[in-house]
Design a protein around this motif. Structure first.
Motif, PDB file in Angstrom:
ATOM      1  N   GLY A 142       0.823  -1.056   0.089  1.00  0.00           N
ATOM      2  CA  GLY A 142      -0.052  -0.065   0.059  1.00  0.00           C
ATOM      3  C   GLY A 142       0.863   1.362  -0.108  1.00  0.00           C
ATOM      4  O   GLY A 142       0.214   2.376  -0.235  1.00  0.00           O
ATOM      5  N   VAL A 143       2.282   1.134   0.048  1.00  0.00           N
ATOM      6  CA  VAL A 143       3.013   2.377  -0.018  1.00  0.00           C
ATOM      7  C   VAL A 143       3.415   2.798  -1.424  1.00  0.00           C
ATOM      8  O   VAL A 143       3.638   1.830  -2.258  1.00  0.00           O
ATOM      9  CB  VAL A 143       4.282   2.174   0.652  1.00  0.00           C
ATOM     10  CG1 VAL A 143       5.138   3.197   0.441  1.00  0.00           C
ATOM     11  CG2 VAL A 143       4.134   1.574   2.111  1.00  0.00           C
ATOM     12  N   GLY A 189       0.597   0.731  -4.214  1.00  0.00           N
ATOM     13  CA  GLY A 189       0.247   1.792  -3.449  1.00  0.00           C
ATOM     14  C   GLY A 189      -0.590   2.740  -4.430  1.00  0.00           C
ATOM     15  O   GLY A 189      -1.010   3.783  -4.091  1.00  0.00           O
ATOM     16  N   ASN A 239      -4.978   2.427  -2.238  1.00  0.00           N
ATOM     17  CA  ASN A 239      -4.951   2.217  -0.811  1.00  0.00           C
ATOM     18  C   ASN A 239      -5.921   1.163  -0.201  1.00  0.00           C
ATOM     19  O   ASN A 239      -7.238   1.960   0.091  1.00  0.00           O
ATOM     20  CB  ASN A 239      -4.774   3.533   0.148  1.00  0.00           C
ATOM     21  CG  ASN A 239      -4.577   3.282   1.670  1.00  0.00           C
ATOM     22  OD1 ASN A 239      -4.442   1.977   2.029  1.00  0.00           O
ATOM     23  ND2 ASN A 239      -4.373   4.435   2.651  1.00  0.00           N
ATOM     24  N   HIS A 297      -5.921  -1.080   2.642  1.00  0.00           N
ATOM     25  CA  HIS A 297      -5.897  -1.013   3.920  1.00  0.00           C
ATOM     26  C   HIS A 297      -7.155  -0.936   4.462  1.00  0.00           C
ATOM     27  O   HIS A 297      -7.892   0.101   4.098  1.00  0.00           O
ATOM     28  CB  HIS A 297      -4.865  -0.406   4.731  1.00  0.00           C
ATOM     29  CG  HIS A 297      -3.207  -0.834   4.516  1.00  0.00           C
ATOM     30  ND1 HIS A 297      -2.782  -1.744   5.152  1.00  0.00           N
ATOM     31  CD2 HIS A 297      -2.275  -0.151   3.844  1.00  0.00           C
ATOM     32  CE1 HIS A 297      -1.610  -1.941   4.873  1.00  0.00           C
ATOM     33  NE2 HIS A 297      -1.317  -1.145   3.904  1.00  0.00           N
ATOM     34  N   ARG A 319      -2.432   1.466   9.182  1.00  0.00           N
ATOM     35  CA  ARG A 319      -1.575   1.811   8.067  1.00  0.00           C
ATOM     36  C   ARG A 319      -2.408   2.559   7.240  1.00  0.00           C
ATOM     37  O   ARG A 319      -1.970   3.351   6.329  1.00  0.00           O
ATOM     38  CB  ARG A 319      -1.103   0.426   7.271  1.00  0.00           C
ATOM     39  CG  ARG A 319       0.215  -0.130   7.909  1.00  0.00           C
ATOM     40  CD  ARG A 319       1.354   0.620   8.023  1.00  0.00           C
ATOM     41  NE  ARG A 319       1.984   0.777   6.554  1.00  0.00           N
ATOM     42  CZ  ARG A 319       2.533   1.996   6.343  1.00  0.00           C
ATOM     43  NH1 ARG A 319       2.920   2.674   7.338  1.00  0.00           N
ATOM     44  NH2 ARG A 319       2.840   2.186   5.043  1.00  0.00           N
ATOM     45  N   GLU A 334      -1.893   6.185   8.077  1.00  0.00           N
ATOM     46  CA  GLU A 334      -0.261   6.231   7.702  1.00  0.00           C
ATOM     47  C   GLU A 334       0.015   6.524   6.420  1.00  0.00           C
ATOM     48  O   GLU A 334       0.635   7.416   5.936  1.00  0.00           O
ATOM     49  CB  GLU A 334       0.509   5.361   8.551  1.00  0.00           C
ATOM     50  CG  GLU A 334       0.683   5.302   9.922  1.00  0.00           C
ATOM     51  CD  GLU A 334       1.656   4.442  10.452  1.00  0.00           C
ATOM     52  OE1 GLU A 334       1.802   4.407  11.810  1.00  0.00           O
ATOM     53  OE2 GLU A 334       2.260   3.693   9.607  1.00  0.00           O
ATOM     54  N   CYS A 335      -0.476   5.670   5.382  1.00  0.00           N
ATOM     55  CA  CYS A 335      -0.180   5.869   4.018  1.00  0.00           C
ATOM     56  C   CYS A 335      -0.881   7.105   3.481  1.00  0.00           C
ATOM     57  O   CYS A 335      -0.580   7.709   2.528  1.00  0.00           O
ATOM     58  CB  CYS A 335      -0.928   4.592   3.313  1.00  0.00           C
ATOM     59  SG  CYS A 335       0.074   2.975   3.669  1.00  0.00           S
ATOM     60  N   ASP A 380       1.325  10.281   4.319  1.00  0.00           N
ATOM     61  CA  ASP A 380       2.478  10.062   3.594  1.00  0.00           C
ATOM     62  C   ASP A 380       2.169  10.678   2.244  1.00  0.00           C
ATOM     63  O   ASP A 380       2.892  11.440   1.891  1.00  0.00           O
ATOM     64  CB  ASP A 380       2.994   8.863   3.589  1.00  0.00           C
ATOM     65  CG  ASP A 380       3.775   8.293   4.879  1.00  0.00           C
ATOM     66  OD1 ASP A 380       3.928   9.051   5.780  1.00  0.00           O
ATOM     67  OD2 ASP A 380       3.772   7.105   5.008  1.00  0.00           O
TER      68      ASP A 380
END
Length: 332
Positions: free
Chosen positions: A138-139, A286, A289, A291, A297, A300-301, A304
């Protein structure tokens, strides 16, 4: 006999000095008035019984809170002396346990529990798989080699699990020359059939041939769009898709966006890039996303992305143009 006893008690009361009370008439007070007041207080106390301690707010007991001054003085003194707690009577306040000879400890503070992850990650999951979820899945990825590696892994999911792929990751990188598309595009038939692990091919022959062909087509995309990253991210306007699923069963195997990208890739000569493969690639890279919103996460993703996202120049020009147009209309 009874009358004599009553007379003596009355005489004894008259001989006792009056109790000093600071009131509006000074310190003088009559004993008879004091006796009447005591009788009235006693009658009132009999008519209105004290509220039992059990009626105390359950929330106050559960949260270890003290009650306010509505409680009687007797119940307050007994409860405070027996429990050894520091209770403040004005309003509700958190109570602190004070052990004998020890430091004050705030029992109201709660320790953070285990980190909440997506449903498919359990306490019994492999640590490597858990790290992959926490650090990579997912990043957003923009490096072409990394994107090509994740595309190959997504294709391999038809034959291997994510856990098996992660354990064989170093082998994949060694056999595929660190996923350099210019190098993979030069693989010969002999080189292709030598990609073995313990005497067995790393993947089936159709998958291996598809990887070599996809490397050739990726070089063409790099020439046309500047990079494979530019090609992939243009489908989502350079910003990841946020689905915000609550439950794992809601996460789809493919989406209309994945079908669109899959169709375009196949028209360009890519192989083994169906919508399911493409959506798995979008998730791990990513681009989407997925999640769960309860997973730590997910936020958080998103954070970012908001920090690192910069709109492309073409989009900036469009925004400036619209702003200038609105300014002109306002002046007119």
């Amino acid at each position: 006999m009874f009358g004599a006893t009553k007379l003596r008690s009355a005489e004894k009361q008259m001989q006792e000095p009056p109790r000093a009370i600071l009131g509006p008439a000074g310190n003088r007070v009559r004993v008879s008035e004091e006796a009447k007041r005591k009788i009235e207080v006693l009658k009132k106390s009999q008519q209105k019984p004290k509220k039992p301690v059990e009626k105390m707010s359950q929330a106050a007991v559960k949260n270890n809170l003290s009650v306010d001054s509505t409680c009687s003085s007797d119940s307050y003194s007994s409860s405070s002396s027996s429990s050894g707690r520091n209770v403040k009577r004005n309003g509700i306040k958190q109570v602190k346990d004070v052990p004998n000879g020890g430091e004050i400890k705030d029992v109201s503070s709660k320790k953070d529990g285990p980190v909440k992850r997506c449903d498919w990650i359990t306490p019994n999951s492999d640590p490597l798989y858990m790290s992959f979820h926490d650090e990579e899945w997912g990043v957003p990825v923009h490096d072409d080699r990394k994107l090509f590696e994740l595309l190959v892994f997504s294709q391999a999911l038809a034959e291997l699990s994510w856990l098996a792929i992660l354990h064989m990751r170093d082998i994949f990188r060694k056999l595929f020359d660190q996923f350099d598309p210019s190098s993979i595009a030069q693989f010969t038939e002999k080189k292709l059939l030598s990609l073995k692990v313990n005497g067995n091919l790393l993947l089936s022959e159709p998958k291996l041939r598809a990887i070599v062909e996809n490397a050739k087509q990726m070089l063409k995309i790099q020439q046309e769009f500047g990079s494979f990253s530019n090609y992939c991210w243009r489908f989502v306007n350079q910003k990841p898709l946020r689905n915000g699923f609550r439950y794992g069963r809601q996460v789809p195997a493919k989406t209309p966006k994945a079908e669109l990208i899959s169709k375009d890739l196949m028209q360009r000569g890519f192989r083994c890039v169906g919508p399911t493969v493409v959506y798995s690639f979008m998730q791990v890279a990513g681009i989407a996303n997925d999640h769960l919103i309860s997973c730590f996460r997910y936020q958080e993703c998103n954070a970012d992305v908001e920090k690192d996202f910069k709109p492309p120049k073409s989009q900036e020009i469009e925004i400036v143009t619209k702003a200038l147009g609105n300014t002109c209309f306002s002046h007119n």
